[in-house]
Every structure is written in C-alpha cells, then in structure tokens.
Design a protein around this motif. Structure first.
Motif, PDB file in Angstrom:
ATOM      1  N   ALA A   1      47.623  10.954  68.060  1.00  0.00           N
ATOM      2  CA  ALA A   1      47.359   9.557  67.707  1.00  0.00           C
ATOM      3  C   ALA A   1      45.925   9.173  68.075  1.00  0.00           C
ATOM      4  O   ALA A   1      45.215   8.553  67.300  1.00  0.00           O
ATOM      5  N   ARG A   2      45.508   9.591  69.271  1.00  0.00           N
ATOM      6  CA  ARG A   2      44.139   9.285  69.700  1.00  0.00           C
ATOM      7  C   ARG A   2      43.117   9.968  68.802  1.00  0.00           C
ATOM      8  O   ARG A   2      42.078   9.415  68.501  1.00  0.00           O
ATOM      9  N   SER A   3      43.417  11.199  68.378  1.00  0.00           N
ATOM     10  CA  SER A   3      42.450  11.947  67.559  1.00  0.00           C
ATOM     11  C   SER A   3      42.235  11.279  66.204  1.00  0.00           C
ATOM     12  O   SER A   3      41.224  11.495  65.553  1.00  0.00           O
ATOM     13  N   LEU A   4      43.188  10.443  65.792  1.00  0.00           N
ATOM     14  CA  LEU A   4      43.022   9.721  64.529  1.00  0.00           C
ATOM     15  C   LEU A   4      42.228   8.432  64.713  1.00  0.00           C
ATOM     16  O   LEU A   4      41.960   7.720  63.751  1.00  0.00           O
ATOM     17  N   GLY A   5      41.916   8.114  65.965  1.00  0.00           N
ATOM     18  CA  GLY A   5      41.124   6.919  66.226  1.00  0.00           C
ATOM     19  C   GLY A   5      41.939   5.743  66.734  1.00  0.00           C
ATOM     20  O   GLY A   5      41.414   4.661  66.949  1.00  0.00           O
ATOM     21  N   LEU A   6      43.247   5.931  66.919  1.00  0.00           N
ATOM     22  CA  LEU A   6      44.057   4.824  67.448  1.00  0.00           C
ATOM     23  C   LEU A   6      43.734   4.628  68.929  1.00  0.00           C
ATOM     24  O   LEU A   6      43.663   5.598  69.669  1.00  0.00           O
ATOM     25  N   PRO A   7      43.569   3.386  69.355  1.00  0.00           N
ATOM     26  CA  PRO A   7      43.350   3.137  70.783  1.00  0.00           C
ATOM     27  C   PRO A   7      44.603   3.497  71.593  1.00  0.00           C
ATOM     28  O   PRO A   7      45.690   3.632  71.029  1.00  0.00           O
TER      29      PRO A   7
ATOM     30  N   ARG B   1      36.216   8.967  66.324  1.00  0.00           N
ATOM     31  CA  ARG B   1      37.393   9.789  66.021  1.00  0.00           C
ATOM     32  C   ARG B   1      37.948   9.516  64.624  1.00  0.00           C
ATOM     33  O   ARG B   1      38.570  10.383  64.019  1.00  0.00           O
ATOM     34  N   GLU B   2      37.738   8.294  64.145  1.00  0.00           N
ATOM     35  CA  GLU B   2      38.206   7.992  62.788  1.00  0.00           C
ATOM     36  C   GLU B   2      37.590   8.942  61.773  1.00  0.00           C
ATOM     37  O   GLU B   2      38.171   9.217  60.729  1.00  0.00           O
TER      38      GLU B   2
ATOM     39  N   ILE C   1      34.556   5.441  71.238  1.00  0.00           N
ATOM     40  CA  ILE C   1      35.003   6.775  70.828  1.00  0.00           C
ATOM     41  C   ILE C   1      36.014   6.700  69.690  1.00  0.00           C
ATOM     42  O   ILE C   1      36.087   7.583  68.835  1.00  0.00           O
ATOM     43  N   ASN C   2      36.796   5.617  69.648  1.00  0.00           N
ATOM     44  CA  ASN C   2      37.793   5.491  68.582  1.00  0.00           C
ATOM     45  C   ASN C   2      37.156   5.451  67.202  1.00  0.00           C
ATOM     46  O   ASN C   2      37.685   5.994  66.241  1.00  0.00           O
TER      47      ASN C   2
ATOM     48  N   ALA D   1      45.281  14.155  58.781  1.00  0.00           N
ATOM     49  CA  ALA D   1      43.878  14.017  59.193  1.00  0.00           C
ATOM     50  C   ALA D   1      43.012  13.619  58.001  1.00  0.00           C
ATOM     51  O   ALA D   1      42.114  12.787  58.121  1.00  0.00           O
TER      52      ALA D   1
ATOM     53  N   ALA E   1      47.653   5.724  60.780  1.00  0.00           N
ATOM     54  CA  ALA E   1      46.303   5.394  61.241  1.00  0.00           C
ATOM     55  C   ALA E   1      45.520   4.543  60.236  1.00  0.00           C
ATOM     56  O   ALA E   1      44.963   3.509  60.618  1.00  0.00           O
TER      57      ALA E   1
ATOM     58  N   MET F   1      42.345   9.917  56.708  1.00  0.00           N
ATOM     59  CA  MET F   1      41.305   9.072  57.306  1.00  0.00           C
ATOM     60  C   MET F   1      39.952   9.319  56.651  1.00  0.00           C
ATOM     61  O   MET F   1      38.953   8.762  57.067  1.00  0.00           O
TER      62      MET F   1
ATOM     63  N   LEU G   1      44.739   0.827  61.653  1.00  0.00           N
ATOM     64  CA  LEU G   1      43.333   0.556  61.972  1.00  0.00           C
ATOM     65  C   LEU G   1      42.682  -0.320  60.899  1.00  0.00           C
ATOM     66  O   LEU G   1      41.476  -0.533  60.911  1.00  0.00           O
TER      67      LEU G   1
END
Lengths: 223, 248
Positions: free
Chosen positions: A127-133, B84-85, B80-81, B158, B109, B161, B113
């Motif tokens: 989840a984090r790797s997708l950019g979710l906080p 990571r997107e 960092i988020n 992945a 995601a 995104m 987001l």
C-alpha cells in the motif's frame, strides 16, 4: 422459584437492563480506548509505544475491584479533599463505566495490537509503495484484515466485560448481582435467586455468541 | 521525447544502509537512465533487495543520496508518498490486498489518492488487466488466483498508477517453475514499451535477454557492471565469475 419470579422478576429484569446499560457504556469507550492505545502500540514513535505499554501493564496489573474503589471513592476524594478543588461527584454508573472502559480498553488494545501485527507486513508495504500514506494504508488495507482475525477475541472480551459488571456491585450500582443480593436478603431464598440470576447471564451471553457467529460469517470475503 | 535517452531517472550516490550493527549497503552509486532496464544479480544477502527497497524508501537510507526524477528522496522534507506514486514496485510475495478483489486492488490507490475518478480508474484497471491477460479475473479474490496470476495482477496494480519507474524485487522467486514464463513475458513487454526498470532477479535468461545493463552485487557493494554480453560473456571480477559458474 415461581414466587421469586412473580414477585421479583420485574426487578431482576430491570437490573439486567442496568447491567447491559453499564456494559454498553463501558464497551463503547473501551473500543475507543482500545483502538487508540492499540494503534499507539504499533506506530514507529517510541514515545507512543511506551505510553501504550505503560497503560496496558498498569491496568492489567491492578484488580478491577481495586480500580473500581479507586475511581469511585479515591479520585473524588483526591480532587475534593486533597487538592481542595471540590465539586467532583461521580455516580456509580459514571465510575462503573470509566472503570470498565479502562479495564476492557487495555485488553482490547492488546487484541487490536496483536490483530494488526498478524497482518503480513507486505500488505502495508504494498500500500505504501503505491503512494498511500500510513493512515490510509492502515484504514483501507491492514485494519479490514486485522479486524477479521480479531473478532473472536473481541467477542470473548465483550463477554468477560459483561460478566465483570458484577464486580461493580461493590460501588453500589443497581446491576443484577447487587439487586439479587437485596432479593436474597428479603426472601432468604438464595438457591433459587442465584440460580435465576445465573440463568439470566447465561441467556444473554449465549445470545451474544450467536450474534457473533453471524457477524463472523458475514466478514468472510470471496470465500 | 528526443532527449529521452539522456535523462537520468534514478541517481544514487554513496548510498549506505545499516540495520543496527549490520552494514547491508556499504557504498552504492548508480545512475539509471530513462527507459533503461537495469538487472541486479548476486548471491542472497548481498544487499540487492535492500538497494531496491531504498529506491522508494521502504527502507530508509542511512547515508548518501537518492534522486528520483529530480527529487531527492533522502531529504526529510520530500513528500515520499508523491514520489512513490510514480515508482511502482512488484514484490516477491505479490502482496495483493487480500481483503479486496482484483479490480479493487487495482483501483484502490488511483481512487483513494484522487488521481482518477472511479470510472476512469475502473477503465484503466480493466485495460491493465487485459494487458497482463487476466480480463476474466477482475472479480476474483487473491486467494483464488495462482502465483503467476497474482504476480501479473500485482504488476497491473502498479501500472494503474501510470508510474515512470518500476522496481521488481525477485518477482519470480516465489513462483512454481511453470508460471515464471508468464510473468517474465509481461515484464519483457514492459521493457519493450520503454519503461524504466530496475529488476532484482535470479533469472539469468531474463537478465541476458532484456537487460540493458547488469549489476553484480556482493557484500553490499556493486562489484561489477556492464552489458549482459560483458557480464555473462566475459566477467572480470573473480566473485562474479564464481557466482555465474554456480548459477549458470
């Protein structure tokens, strides 16, 4: 037996209502405390984890009856007499609810911590790797999976807490045990009275378990 | 577009990473150009995965600098988020969200987001599923899929995104042998359409065929790097030779 039911049945049912009310208040706040403290014990901040650990160990290390006396008698005495501020009175319901909430909350925190830790860290990482906080990942991915494993333990804790309300008869709250004592005092029929009271607890708890099973079944996904 | 070859997508200089006393990455410097496929090989415990995980800060670097598309991600002030997107990651153990079906795995995601509205995300997800050959699995839950299917869904997730860079952490290591091919096929396709990729793998055939550059790591250092022909055909470092002798 029938004499007890005819004469005091209404009273005992009302008392059961009071027991349930107390348990409900206690459990409601216990869930909030458990959630906050449980999450505090899995975050990266050492301060948060330390505070959570102190709370859980403190509450687990003190018998609930001591906690009940402390909150009902001790805290107002400290506030009004020792500090001299005055004006603090707690009803038995308030003190009882706080006591249950703290006690059950500490155990709930442990259940929630264990539940979160039982979810593979890869779920959070993905989840984090997708950019979710962190919070979104927790809320959308980790928590829904954790809650599923927690349900049986949470139900178990609910049942324990429901039974623990009987301890609060010591601070004079008119729940089932306290009321039953009065019935026994008036009738001397202790065998019949306690049998009825036991049966009443049993029925409520069996119903609760039944509801839990249904809930558990609903939470299975894509099975 | 004409200058695309020259842009640096990932710049790593003097990266260090320690876990308590254990120094896993000693001094790593590396540049990956846009559209380049870099394959990292080496024995287990050499720090390959840690390097990869530092590139999106799943592991916080202990020292050095990592710049992704011009953003210094070792800088504490960097969000960092946001980075990571744009950096997709594929894990050895897939890590599909078990509580969601395939479609929701893909849509989570982008929708959460607010990058896409629900309908756009749905279309994008279905398109990606088609690309990895799993259109019929949109409603399936992860536990109903085979390993190869899970990994293809993970790649599609992945891609939803629309990342600029894809990181692959031993994507075929947990698969049954007959399923390795289908995942590598998807990765090859990605490489051909110009995705910037860093791939940690034990699939030497893939490294040779798809890699623009191969890095050999051991003991927390990059000991040798070159084209696949150089590394596989004429390795210079004795440790590289030794490793390749064992795995080939």
């Amino acid at each position: 037996m029938t004499r007890i039911i005819n004469t005091y049945g209404q009273l005992l049912v009302t008392a059961m209502g009071q027991t349930l009310l107390l348990a409900l208040y206690g459990l409601f706040f216990a869930c909030i405390i458990g959630m906050i403290v449980g999450i505090m014990s899995v975050v990266s901040s050492k301060v948060c984890r330390f505070i959570a650990a102190v709370f859980v160990n403190l509450i687990r290390g003190v018998p609930m009856i001591v906690l009940a006396y402390f909150i009902f008698f001790g805290v107002p005495y400290f506030w009004n007499t020792i500090l001299g501020i005055g004006g603090l009175t707690l009803t038995a319901l308030q003190a009882g609810s706080i006591c249950l909430a703290l006690n059950c909350g500490a155990y709930m925190a442990e259940i929630i911590r264990a539940g979160i830790e039982s979810v593979d860290v890869g779920q959070m990482e993905a989840a984090r790797s997708l950019g979710l906080p962190w919070w979104r990942s927790m809320y959308r991915v980790v928590m829904p999976q954790a809650i599923r494993t927690m349900i049986p333990s949470i139900i178990n804790q609910f049942i324990i807490t429901l039974k623990d309300t009987s301890i609060l008869s010591v601070i004079g709250f008119p729940e089932l045990v306290n009321t039953a004592k009065n019935v026994v005092a008036a009738t001397f029929m202790s065998f019949q009275t306690w049998a009825i009271v036991g049966l009443m607890y049993l029925i409520v708890i069996l119903l609760l378990q039944r509801a839990a099973k249904v809930l558990e079944g609903r939470l299975k996904y894509g099975a | 577009m004409e200058r695309k070859e020259k842009k640096i997508a990932i710049h790593v200089s003097h990266l260090k990473k320690s876990f308590k006393q254990l120094e896993v990455l000693k001094d790593i410097s590396l540049d990956v150009k846009e559209g380049e496929v870099v394959v990292v090989i080496g024995p287990s415990g050499s720090g390959k995965s840690t390097l990869l995980r530092c590139l999106n800060q799943l592991e916080e670097a202990s020292g050095g600098e990592i710049v992704i598309d011009g953003t210094d991600i070792t800088d504490k002030k960097t969000d960092i988020n946001k980075v990571r997107e744009k950096v997709g990651m594929v894990f050895q153990h897939f890590n599909l969200f078990n509580n969601m079906n395939v479609l929701r795995n893909l849509m989570l995601a982008p929708v959460d987001l607010k990058i896409m509205d629900r309908e756009t995300a749905r279309k994008e997800a279905l398109k990606m599923l088609e690309r990895v050959g799993l259109s019929d699995k949109a409603e399936a839950y992860p536990h109903q899929l085979s390993g190869g299917q899970k990994q293809r869904v993970a790649i599609a997730r992945a891609l939803c995104m629309r990342p600029d860079i894809m990181l692959f952490d031993e994507p075929t290591s947990a698969l049954d042998p007959e399923m390795v091919g289908e995942v590598l096929e998807v990765m090859k396709h990605l490489a051909h359409v110009g995705m910037t990729m860093v791939v940690v793998t034990h699939e030497m055939g893939f490294a040779r065929e798809v890699g623009d550059r191969v890095l050999f790591m051991d003991g927390g250092l990059i000991l040798e790097e070159g084209t696949p022909e150089e590394i596989f055909g004429n390795p210079q470092n004795p440790r590289t030779k030794d490793f390749l002798n064992k795995v080939l």
